[in-house]
Motif scaffolding. Sequence first.
Motif, PDB file in Angstrom:
ATOM      1  N   PHE A 115      42.494  22.417  24.961  1.00 56.41           N
ATOM      2  CA  PHE A 115      41.774  22.308  23.788  1.00 56.41           C
ATOM      3  C   PHE A 115      40.938  23.623  23.893  1.00 56.41           C
ATOM      4  CE2 PHE A 115      42.342  17.958  24.537  1.00 56.41           C
ATOM      5  CZ  PHE A 115      42.425  17.679  23.376  1.00 56.41           C
ATOM      6  N   ALA A 116      40.582  24.366  22.801  1.00 57.11           N
ATOM      7  CA  ALA A 116      39.866  25.470  22.717  1.00 57.11           C
ATOM      8  C   ALA A 116      38.825  25.459  21.372  1.00 57.11           C
ATOM      9  CB  ALA A 116      40.627  26.767  22.800  1.00 57.11           C
ATOM     10  N   ALA A 117      37.985  26.114  21.698  1.00 56.23           N
ATOM     11  CA  ALA A 117      36.826  26.088  20.491  1.00 56.23           C
ATOM     12  C   ALA A 117      37.504  26.687  19.444  1.00 56.23           C
ATOM     13  CB  ALA A 117      35.486  26.824  20.839  1.00 56.23           C
ATOM     14  N   PRO A 118      37.327  26.127  18.270  1.00 52.44           N
ATOM     15  CA  PRO A 118      38.014  26.414  16.821  1.00 52.44           C
ATOM     16  C   PRO A 118      37.329  27.958  16.551  1.00 52.44           C
ATOM     17  CG  PRO A 118      36.827  24.733  16.264  1.00 52.44           C
ATOM     18  CD  PRO A 118      36.698  24.787  17.827  1.00 52.44           C
ATOM     19  N   ASP A 119      36.427  28.291  16.734  1.00 54.04           N
ATOM     20  CA  ASP A 119      35.758  29.477  16.538  1.00 54.04           C
ATOM     21  C   ASP A 119      35.927  30.609  17.619  1.00 54.04           C
ATOM     22  OD1 ASP A 119      34.183  28.661  18.333  1.00 54.04           O
ATOM     23  OD2 ASP A 119      32.316  28.832  17.169  1.00 54.04           O
ATOM     24  N   ASP A 120      36.758  30.386  18.480  1.00 52.54           N
ATOM     25  CA  ASP A 120      36.894  31.356  19.551  1.00 52.54           C
ATOM     26  C   ASP A 120      38.311  31.970  19.763  1.00 52.54           C
ATOM     27  OD1 ASP A 120      36.901  32.794  21.736  1.00 52.54           O
ATOM     28  OD2 ASP A 120      35.259  31.812  22.745  1.00 52.54           O
ATOM     29  N   ALA A 121      38.652  32.877  19.044  1.00 50.54           N
ATOM     30  CA  ALA A 121      40.108  33.408  19.190  1.00 50.54           C
ATOM     31  C   ALA A 121      40.655  33.750  20.424  1.00 50.54           C
ATOM     32  CB  ALA A 121      40.323  34.530  18.121  1.00 50.54           C
ATOM     33  N   THR A 122      39.450  34.504  21.376  1.00 49.87           N
ATOM     34  CA  THR A 122      39.833  34.746  22.832  1.00 49.87           C
ATOM     35  C   THR A 122      40.233  33.327  23.643  1.00 49.87           C
ATOM     36  OG1 THR A 122      38.544  36.642  22.545  1.00 49.87           O
ATOM     37  CG2 THR A 122      38.943  35.803  24.742  1.00 49.87           C
ATOM     38  N   ALA A 123      39.255  32.463  23.498  1.00 51.32           N
ATOM     39  CA  ALA A 123      39.627  31.341  24.072  1.00 51.32           C
ATOM     40  C   ALA A 123      40.879  30.486  23.700  1.00 51.32           C
ATOM     41  CB  ALA A 123      38.212  30.533  23.807  1.00 51.32           C
ATOM     42  N   PHE A 124      41.116  30.541  22.411  1.00 49.73           N
ATOM     43  CA  PHE A 124      42.473  30.058  22.083  1.00 49.73           C
ATOM     44  C   PHE A 124      43.673  30.770  22.749  1.00 49.73           C
ATOM     45  CE2 PHE A 124      45.271  27.913  19.243  1.00 49.73           C
ATOM     46  CZ  PHE A 124      44.734  26.726  18.864  1.00 49.73           C
ATOM     47  N   ALA A 125      43.412  31.968  22.545  1.00 53.04           N
ATOM     48  CA  ALA A 125      44.405  33.026  23.149  1.00 53.04           C
ATOM     49  C   ALA A 125      44.606  32.723  24.551  1.00 53.04           C
ATOM     50  CB  ALA A 125      44.350  34.247  22.844  1.00 53.04           C
ATOM     51  N   ASP A 126      43.432  32.485  25.334  1.00 50.77           N
ATOM     52  CA  ASP A 126      43.580  32.208  26.869  1.00 50.77           C
ATOM     53  C   ASP A 126      44.309  30.933  27.077  1.00 50.77           C
ATOM     54  OD1 ASP A 126      42.046  34.616  27.313  1.00 50.77           O
ATOM     55  OD2 ASP A 126      40.270  33.478  27.479  1.00 50.77           O
ATOM     56  N   CYS A 127      44.274  30.031  26.059  1.00 46.70           N
ATOM     57  CA  CYS A 127      45.112  28.623  26.515  1.00 46.70           C
ATOM     58  C   CYS A 127      46.637  28.951  26.255  1.00 46.70           C
ATOM     59  CB  CYS A 127      44.422  27.560  25.552  1.00 46.70           C
ATOM     60  SG  CYS A 127      43.022  26.922  26.004  1.00 46.70           S
ATOM     61  N   LEU A 128      46.999  29.664  25.268  1.00 44.97           N
ATOM     62  CA  LEU A 128      48.189  30.123  24.783  1.00 44.97           C
ATOM     63  C   LEU A 128      48.787  30.481  26.135  1.00 44.97           C
ATOM     64  CD1 LEU A 128      47.930  30.989  21.196  1.00 44.97           C
ATOM     65  CD2 LEU A 128      48.583  28.963  21.972  1.00 44.97           C
ATOM     66  N   ASN A 129      48.115  31.678  26.439  1.00 44.21           N
ATOM     67  CA  ASN A 129      48.805  32.459  27.591  1.00 44.21           C
ATOM     68  C   ASN A 129      48.814  31.777  28.826  1.00 44.21           C
ATOM     69  OD1 ASN A 129      48.988  34.867  25.818  1.00 44.21           O
ATOM     70  ND2 ASN A 129      47.081  35.686  26.321  1.00 44.21           N
ATOM     71  N   ARG A 130      47.795  31.009  29.055  1.00 42.48           N
ATOM     72  CA  ARG A 130      47.563  29.914  30.326  1.00 42.48           C
ATOM     73  C   ARG A 130      48.994  29.149  30.493  1.00 42.48           C
ATOM     74  NH1 ARG A 130      43.861  25.140  31.729  1.00 42.48           N
ATOM     75  NH2 ARG A 130      44.937  24.462  33.779  1.00 42.48           N
ATOM     76  N   LEU A 131      49.705  28.886  29.289  1.00 41.04           N
ATOM     77  CA  LEU A 131      50.894  27.837  29.240  1.00 41.04           C
ATOM     78  C   LEU A 131      51.981  28.859  29.216  1.00 41.04           C
ATOM     79  CD1 LEU A 131      49.827  25.305  26.499  1.00 41.04           C
ATOM     80  CD2 LEU A 131      50.290  24.956  28.898  1.00 41.04           C
ATOM     81  N   ALA A 132      51.849  29.897  28.623  1.00 40.14           N
ATOM     82  CA  ALA A 132      53.032  30.763  28.829  1.00 40.14           C
ATOM     83  C   ALA A 132      53.272  31.397  30.265  1.00 40.14           C
ATOM     84  CB  ALA A 132      52.689  32.129  27.798  1.00 40.14           C
ATOM     85  N   ALA A 133      52.406  31.460  31.032  1.00 38.41           N
ATOM     86  CA  ALA A 133      52.551  31.926  32.273  1.00 38.41           C
ATOM     87  C   ALA A 133      52.604  30.715  33.342  1.00 38.41           C
ATOM     88  CB  ALA A 133      51.299  32.461  32.704  1.00 38.41           C
ATOM     89  N   ASP A 134      52.885  29.466  32.911  1.00 39.98           N
ATOM     90  CA  ASP A 134      52.824  28.306  33.813  1.00 39.98           C
ATOM     91  C   ASP A 134      54.028  27.212  33.230  1.00 39.98           C
ATOM     92  OD1 ASP A 134      52.540  26.062  35.596  1.00 39.98           O
ATOM     93  OD2 ASP A 134      50.408  26.261  35.719  1.00 39.98           O
ATOM     94  N   ALA A 135      55.237  27.302  33.678  1.00 41.60           N
ATOM     95  CA  ALA A 135      56.332  26.525  33.195  1.00 41.60           C
ATOM     96  C   ALA A 135      55.856  24.921  33.719  1.00 41.60           C
ATOM     97  CB  ALA A 135      57.510  27.048  33.739  1.00 41.60           C
ATOM     98  N   ASP A 136      55.342  24.916  34.764  1.00 42.54           N
ATOM     99  CA  ASP A 136      55.229  23.528  35.138  1.00 42.54           C
ATOM    100  C   ASP A 136      54.004  22.692  34.519  1.00 42.54           C
ATOM    101  OD1 ASP A 136      56.949  23.939  37.317  1.00 42.54           O
ATOM    102  OD2 ASP A 136      55.289  24.273  38.792  1.00 42.54           O
ATOM    103  N   LEU A 137      52.952  23.596  34.198  1.00 41.25           N
ATOM    104  CA  LEU A 137      52.136  22.896  33.188  1.00 41.25           C
ATOM    105  C   LEU A 137      52.772  22.673  31.756  1.00 41.25           C
ATOM    106  CD1 LEU A 137      49.188  22.076  32.778  1.00 41.25           C
ATOM    107  CD2 LEU A 137      48.523  24.638  31.987  1.00 41.25           C
ATOM    108  N   ARG A 138      53.171  23.632  31.289  1.00 41.66           N
ATOM    109  CA  ARG A 138      54.042  23.264  29.957  1.00 41.66           C
ATOM    110  C   ARG A 138      54.572  22.100  30.404  1.00 41.66           C
ATOM    111  NH1 ARG A 138      55.812  28.777  30.182  1.00 41.66           N
ATOM    112  NH2 ARG A 138      57.891  28.015  30.325  1.00 41.66           N
ATOM    113  N   ARG A 139      55.286  21.961  31.075  1.00 45.27           N
ATOM    114  CA  ARG A 139      56.315  20.667  31.200  1.00 45.27           C
ATOM    115  C   ARG A 139      55.622  19.424  31.427  1.00 45.27           C
ATOM    116  NH1 ARG A 139      58.640  22.077  35.105  1.00 45.27           N
ATOM    117  NH2 ARG A 139      60.197  23.615  34.276  1.00 45.27           N
ATOM    118  N   ALA A 140      54.476  19.588  32.216  1.00 48.55           N
ATOM    119  CA  ALA A 140      53.669  18.403  32.405  1.00 48.55           C
ATOM    120  C   ALA A 140      53.123  17.929  31.041  1.00 48.55           C
ATOM    121  CB  ALA A 140      52.509  18.622  33.376  1.00 48.55           C
ATOM    122  N   LEU A 141      52.349  18.782  30.273  1.00 51.39           N
ATOM    123  CA  LEU A 141      51.839  18.591  28.989  1.00 51.39           C
ATOM    124  C   LEU A 141      52.805  18.063  27.991  1.00 51.39           C
ATOM    125  CD1 LEU A 141      48.824  21.448  29.060  1.00 51.39           C
ATOM    126  CD2 LEU A 141      48.672  19.005  29.367  1.00 51.39           C
ATOM    127  N   GLY A 142      53.871  18.640  28.007  1.00 50.21           N
ATOM    128  CA  GLY A 142      54.934  18.461  27.151  1.00 50.21           C
ATOM    129  C   GLY A 142      55.378  16.709  27.280  1.00 50.21           C
TER     130      GLY A 142
END
Length: 385
Positions: free
Chosen positions: A305-332
């Motif tokens: 989850f990221a604050a809906p008024d914070d593009a940087t925080a939202f991008a940080d979440c997207l990039n965290r998942l892009a860099a971590d295949a295990d986290l992507r798989r677990a959340l999926g």
Amino acid sequence: MSGAARQSARILMTLDAVGGVWRYAMDLAGALKGQGIATVFVGLGPGPAAAERRQAQALGELVWLDQPLDWMVDSADALSQVGPTLSLLAEAYDVDLLHLNLPTQAVGLETGRPVLVVSHSCVTTWFAAVRGSGLPPGWGWQAERNREGLLRADAVVAPSHAHAKALARAYGDEICVDVVENATLLQETMLPKEPRIFAAGRWWDEGKNGAMLDRAAALAEWPVEMAGPLVGPNGQALTLSHARALGSLPHATAMARLTSAAIVASPSLYEPFGLAALEGARAGAALVLADILTYRELWEGAALFAAPDDATAFADCLNRLAADADLRRALGVAAQARARRFTPQAQGQAMSALYGRLLDSTEGDRRRPAGKASAGLSSHITAAE
């Protein structure tokens, strides 16, 4: 038949072809048909495409009215014939119950048949969530008419507890709301995923927060795709500078893009439920969602989850998942497991139980003979051929 609608029950269900109510109505009617409950669809607003007409006619009868949707008009006067026309149709088609997908459509009803209204969204709760304000000057009639329709109904339904609470804040605690969560027909899949981010919505709607996601796309390591219209029916528009605009896609095409995306994002400021997040979860994608009450209620522990008024925080979440295949798989996996509770069968059973409760409460009521009103309908109906 206590606790469930009669197998021979016949309902009148309103719908439109502009937003998500169409798919809601089709999916629900399909589940109800499996229980022997027949649906007469009554459409309002801009008419559907030929393929949509055929879809509805495969599930029930379809009538289209020359009547507007409440959010597309400037005054209550433009809605004056909606309730009376629905009353005539309820008699002409001899339905047992009216299921209205806009509360304002219950205003002016003259029928002894039970009336259930669903609040999928409304301008009052939209302004509270998106603008943090009340309605603009001249819009007060919207709140008044919504409240009148909610009070006129024999049952009120919301798709989440968060939206039910928003309705209580907007219209008063005396309005009792049942929660029946939405569903999707999308089959559960776990296909190979591509390194991209997918989002879908009516992006002309400020509440979908597409402008923030476009800013986040400039900071995202993976490409961001945004499927859905950028221009609305009243001239609202969004221009994208960083995300890839896919435009309005056929549903099957949009679902193909969604099911193969590694990440599905929903940045909405306002979501009474949020079908795009559910579809992403069914596909086993990792979800990045706006930190709003609805999404916390439905997806806590199964998304970032990221604050809906914070593009940087939202991008940080997207990039965290892009860099971590295990986290992507677990959340999926977690999102897909959560999504198993949002099935058309569960939704159909819950709605059937509500219908049954309402029909039981009016058992023995004498209704006027069917067909008497048909002569008065011709000026209000557009042929649905």
